[in-house]
Design a protein around this motif. Structure first.
Motif: not given
Length: 440
Positions: A139-154
């Motif tokens: 349905l849509f393309t997801f783009i996330g922005a983060t300043t934190e390590n995505p391994s821990f926070e996503v």
């Protein structure tokens, strides 16, 4: 699609926001020719991704440019301020754009949607999970922005459906280029050379911080009818914090030098003092963690291999805990590094190897060391007479030569008589003696 033209009433950061991929300054490891994100833009097929990097490195800009490149509807959600309602609204807008909503069914449609979630790590597990079915359905393309390590926070489920791109802090040259563009617009008065250097250092890899500072200076200069920003006036406007700790000038480099030399000199008290001085003065703890990793590799090396692992662990702990709790891990690390046995043997060996390779010719790989995946290669004697170390007594091929033919084997690595390298040196001498006997 008609692109908005920046006006002088917009914030400087918005006026200078790149309108095309070629206008982006920095991140060439992702956006340069043949690089991953450039390929994604040129493919014509957007994909879900997570942009991980420090503030002011272009995460929002890249997401907007991706929407422009694919003529997609761009929906931005702030995870700091938003919630499930914003996600539902984004789904409805995406359905309308795609042409699946009832009121748009007759008209077709089919326009793509990109949903950009800023500070995605601020969303909890259930909020992040709400994106999954819509990402999977396309349905849509997801783009996330983060300043934190995505391994821990996503969430791992969302992480598995998105490519992760790591953005780097902008270099001094990148920031100087942005500063030049701001001046070319007439957005700021003339800046003397010392002030230009200090502004770039003060920004510390953050383009937004640089532009916001320039805007502040421009307003202050206009009030005082000042035609030039001097270093002295800059220090006055930016305040005591910048005067106290010259992050980009001589004091910064003198202080990090004192810290490094205190560790090398095995003085934990002095090392702690300089570490706290830097943290108190505004140094980025992540920068300090990177320097500790360098100290472990350069000054301790194989005398105590645990030092490098501890430095990496300290950096990871800081990423998880942040300030001030994470700084204790940095303090623990700096004390350990100071007290660890010291060796720069690998550092010296690596530099000597680099120097030799740079001045030496490109010698061919000996036939017995070459890989032979095809019959033709085997017929050409690739891999012939190679002796497999695991089949030899003691797992060592005595007398074998692993250097190019005709090259006198150099001795780059010379272990010191400290820490684990005492044992390494004994083993190395034993192996060399076996080689000497075999070769006669």
């Amino acid at each position: 699609m008609t692109k908005k033209v920046p006006t002088e009433h917009q914030p400087l950061a918005e006026r200078l926001r790149p309108r095309t991929l070629d206008e982006v300054i920095g991140q060439q490891h992702l956006l340069g020719p043949g690089m991953p994100l450039r390929i994604a833009f040129e493919s014509g097929q957007p994909h879900s991704c997570i942009l991980w990097g420090p503030p002011g490195t272009g995460k929002t800009t890249i997401a907007r440019l991706m929407a422009d490149a694919f003529d997609a509807q761009f929906i931005q959600i702030s995870a700091v301020l938003g919630g499930v309602k914003d996600i539902r609204d984004a789904v409805e807008q995406a359905q309308l754009a795609q042409g699946t909503a009832l009121e748009n069914a007759a008209g077709g449609g089919g326009r793509r949607t990109i949903v950009f979630v800023d500070e995605v790590h601020r969303f909890n597990k259930s909020q992040q999970d709400a994106f999954l079915p819509h990402v999977e359905s396309g349905l849509f393309t997801f783009i996330g922005a983060t300043t934190e390590n995505p391994s821990f926070e996503v969430n791992s489920a969302l992480l598995s459906r998105a490519a992760v791109y790591v953005l780097q802090p902008l270099s001094e040259a990148d920031l100087a280029q942005i500063q030049g563009k701001a001046q070319a617009l007439g957005a700021v008065p003339a800046i003397d050379e010392a002030a230009r250097g200090r502004l770039v250092a003060y920004a510390d890899g953050d383009a937004r911080r640089l532009l916001n500072t320039l805007e502040t200076l421009s307003v202050a200069a206009a009030k005082e009818r000042r035609e030039q920003i001097t270093d002295e006036w800059l220090l006055k406007v930016l305040g005591e914090r910048l005067r106290r700790y010259d992050k980009g000038g001589e004091q910064f480099y003198d202080t990090i030098s004192a810290l490094h030399k205190s560790v090398r000199g095995s003085d934990p008290d002095a090392a702690l003092y300089w570490l706290v001085r830097m943290l108190d003065g505004g140094a980025d703890p992540r920068y300090m963690a990177r320097r500790m990793i360098r100290m472990a590799a350069e000054d301790i090396g194989l005398a105590d291999p645990r030092a490098l692992r501890l430095a990496l662990d300290a950096a990871e702990v800081y990423e998880r805990l942040g300030t001030p709790e994470g700084e204790l891990a940095l303090a623990e690390c700096i004390v350990y590094l100071a007290m660890a046995p010291k060796s720069n043997a690998v550092y010296v060996a690596y530099n000597e190897a680099r120097a030799l390779v740079k001045k030496d010719g490109t010698r061919p790989v000996p036939l017995h060391l070459r890989n032979a995946p095809t019959k033709l290669m085997k017929d050409l004697d690739y891999g012939r007479d190679y002796r497999y170390a695991h089949d030899e007594e003691g797992g060592f091929v005595a007398g074998e030569n692993y250097f190019p033919e005709g090259m006198k084997p150099p001795r780059f690595y010379r272990p010191v008589e400290r820490g684990l390298e005492i044992r390494i040196a004994a083993r190395l001498e034993e192996l060399r003696e076996l080689n000497k006997r075999q070769r006669g």
